[in-house]
Design a protein around this motif. Sequence first.
Motif, mmCIF file in Angstrom:
data_model
loop_
_atom_site.group_PDB
_atom_site.id
_atom_site.type_symbol
_atom_site.label_atom_id
_atom_site.label_comp_id
_atom_site.label_asym_id
_atom_site.label_seq_id
_atom_site.Cartn_x
_atom_site.Cartn_y
_atom_site.Cartn_z
ATOM 1 N N GLY A 1 -5.068 -21.862 -7.054
ATOM 2 C CA GLY A 1 -5.271 -21.009 -8.209
ATOM 3 C C GLY A 1 -5.805 -19.626 -7.930
ATOM 4 N N ARG A 2 -5.943 -19.259 -6.670
ATOM 5 C CA ARG A 2 -6.455 -17.920 -6.367
ATOM 6 C C ARG A 2 -5.620 -17.255 -5.287
ATOM 7 N N PHE A 3 -5.547 -15.948 -5.384
ATOM 8 C CA PHE A 3 -4.915 -15.129 -4.357
ATOM 9 C C PHE A 3 -5.998 -14.453 -3.518
ATOM 10 N N LEU A 4 -5.787 -14.410 -2.218
ATOM 11 C CA LEU A 4 -6.609 -13.600 -1.338
ATOM 12 C C LEU A 4 -5.766 -12.439 -0.829
ATOM 13 N N VAL A 5 -6.287 -11.223 -0.967
ATOM 14 C CA VAL A 5 -5.620 -10.022 -0.468
ATOM 15 C C VAL A 5 -6.437 -9.485 0.697
ATOM 16 N N VAL A 6 -5.756 -9.143 1.786
ATOM 17 C CA VAL A 6 -6.410 -8.615 2.981
ATOM 18 C C VAL A 6 -5.754 -7.284 3.344
ATOM 19 N N GLY A 7 -6.346 -6.582 4.324
ATOM 20 C CA GLY A 7 -5.722 -5.314 4.691
ATOM 21 C C GLY A 7 -6.499 -4.512 5.697
ATOM 22 N N GLY A 8 -6.387 -3.181 5.568
ATOM 23 C CA GLY A 8 -6.829 -2.250 6.585
ATOM 24 C C GLY A 8 -8.330 -2.229 6.817
ATOM 25 N N LEU A 9 -8.713 -1.558 7.924
ATOM 26 C CA LEU A 9 -10.116 -1.476 8.304
ATOM 27 C C LEU A 9 -10.323 -0.251 9.198
ATOM 28 N N ASN B 1 0.855 -1.189 0.000
ATOM 29 C CA ASN B 1 0.000 0.000 0.000
ATOM 30 C C ASN B 1 0.888 1.236 0.000
ATOM 31 N N LEU B 2 0.718 2.066 -1.019
ATOM 32 C CA LEU B 2 1.495 3.295 -1.143
ATOM 33 C C LEU B 2 0.713 4.521 -0.664
ATOM 34 N N GLY B 3 -0.510 4.290 -0.200
ATOM 35 C CA GLY B 3 -1.345 5.388 0.275
ATOM 36 C C GLY B 3 -1.657 5.260 1.750
ATOM 37 N N LYS B 4 -2.883 5.650 2.143
ATOM 38 C CA LYS B 4 -3.300 5.621 3.538
ATOM 39 C C LYS B 4 -3.963 4.290 3.879
ATOM 40 N N PHE B 5 -3.658 3.781 5.060
ATOM 41 C CA PHE B 5 -4.366 2.622 5.583
ATOM 42 C C PHE B 5 -5.575 3.077 6.394
ATOM 43 N N ASN B 6 -6.613 2.245 6.416
ATOM 44 C CA ASN B 6 -7.747 2.367 7.330
ATOM 45 C C ASN B 6 -8.565 3.633 7.118
ATOM 46 N N ASP B 7 -8.444 4.231 5.974
ATOM 47 C CA ASP B 7 -9.150 5.474 5.685
ATOM 48 C C ASP B 7 -10.571 5.161 5.205
ATOM 49 N N PRO B 8 -11.612 5.669 5.886
ATOM 50 C CA PRO B 8 -12.983 5.400 5.453
ATOM 51 C C PRO B 8 -13.274 5.830 4.020
ATOM 52 N N LYS B 9 -12.545 6.828 3.531
ATOM 53 C CA LYS B 9 -12.778 7.324 2.173
ATOM 54 C C LYS B 9 -11.990 6.554 1.120
ATOM 55 N N GLY B 10 -11.195 5.571 1.540
ATOM 56 C CA GLY B 10 -10.502 4.721 0.583
ATOM 57 C C GLY B 10 -9.318 5.358 -0.100
ATOM 58 N N ASN B 11 -8.564 6.195 0.623
ATOM 59 C CA ASN B 11 -7.396 6.833 0.025
ATOM 60 C C ASN B 11 -6.150 5.948 0.095
ATOM 61 N N ALA B 12 -6.356 4.670 -0.103
ATOM 62 C CA ALA B 12 -5.241 3.731 -0.215
ATOM 63 C C ALA B 12 -4.720 3.735 -1.651
ATOM 64 N N ASP B 13 -3.598 3.097 -1.854
ATOM 65 C CA ASP B 13 -3.036 2.898 -3.193
ATOM 66 C C ASP B 13 -2.498 1.470 -3.190
ATOM 67 N N SER B 14 -3.385 0.508 -3.437
ATOM 68 C CA SER B 14 -3.106 -0.904 -3.175
ATOM 69 C C SER B 14 -2.563 -1.628 -4.405
ATOM 70 N N TRP B 15 -1.535 -2.458 -4.142
ATOM 71 C CA TRP B 15 -0.847 -3.212 -5.191
ATOM 72 C C TRP B 15 -0.448 -4.588 -4.669
ATOM 73 N N VAL B 16 -0.095 -5.464 -5.610
ATOM 74 C CA VAL B 16 0.689 -6.656 -5.305
ATOM 75 C C VAL B 16 1.953 -6.582 -6.147
ATOM 76 N N TYR B 17 3.111 -6.547 -5.482
ATOM 77 C CA TYR B 17 4.399 -6.549 -6.166
ATOM 78 C C TYR B 17 4.910 -7.985 -6.230
ATOM 79 N N VAL B 18 5.537 -8.311 -7.358
ATOM 80 C CA VAL B 18 6.035 -9.663 -7.588
ATOM 81 C C VAL B 18 7.552 -9.626 -7.708
ATOM 82 N N TYR B 19 8.219 -10.503 -6.951
ATOM 83 C CA TYR B 19 9.682 -10.555 -6.929
ATOM 84 C C TYR B 19 10.180 -11.959 -7.270
ATOM 85 N N ASP B 20 11.330 -12.006 -7.933
ATOM 86 C CA ASP B 20 12.006 -13.282 -8.157
ATOM 87 C C ASP B 20 12.489 -13.817 -6.815
ATOM 88 N N ALA B 21 12.127 -15.043 -6.492
ATOM 89 C CA ALA B 21 12.485 -15.588 -5.182
ATOM 90 C C ALA B 21 13.973 -15.878 -5.063
#
Length: 270
Positions: A136-144, A90-110
């Motif tokens: 076969g599926r990803f679950l993403v979780v986070g702020g509240l 997350n490059l933005g705000k966590f837990n913001d009621p207005k949703g000012n997050a900037d959510s991503w999944v970054y992928v790295y070579d292990a």
Amino acid sequence: MRTPLCILTTLFLLPASADAGLDFLPVACEGTYPQHLQGVCTDGKGAIYWSFTTRLVKTDLGGKVLKQVDVATHHGDLDFHDGKLFVAVNLGKFNDPKGNADSWVYVYDADDLACLAKHKTPEAFHGAGGIAFHEGRFLVVGGLPDDVNENYVYEYDADFHFLKKHALAGGHTQLGIQTAAFADGSWWFGCYGKAKTDAAPAKPPILLKADPSLTKVERFEFDASYGILPLGAGQFLIARDGSIPGKGRTGKLTPAVADERRGLRFLEKH
């Protein structure tokens, strides 16, 4: 006299899953880091991966550092799949009621921790903080936000096409879900607690356990908010965050087992 961990393992447990590649013993990550631990995972062979918010660290199974790279804040919990690391960011705000997050999944070579791809996940409205892969599926979780009485889980396919938003009927948790893993037929979600203040009572850390469909949810008081590493056969290594004054943050893994009454249970004082 305290019973040695090796004896406890023999008394209570089946052998750890060979797929995990880890012994059922504590592991301390070598070194100190500027920010606190967010999550852990393993490649099931010879490496453990640790996310320290602004630093990704690869160690051997004994905790010796093999590779580390600086990363953008805030890198959260992570998972290993198909030779790659998938990290909730997350490059933005966590837990913001207005949703000012900037959510991503970054992928790295292990292998060398080179960044391979970035997937935007705007559906994680309050900030992507954790991720897990299963069948076969990803679950993403986070702020509240404080006034929301259910946690949200965002489901994606293997190419990060959004599939579904799940509402977990497990009640409010402090700042949402921090860590996620699938083990022994269930989803496990670690959540923060909150220390007592003059203005408010303490809130215990919460562990949520859900069936594969995320419809049946159990709630326990247990701290798995810094990382859940399943080993199979009811065995886990649970991440603990620490600090050394004047130096920085530390991380370690502590053995725990599944427990019907408590969700998970540590095998030794931690």
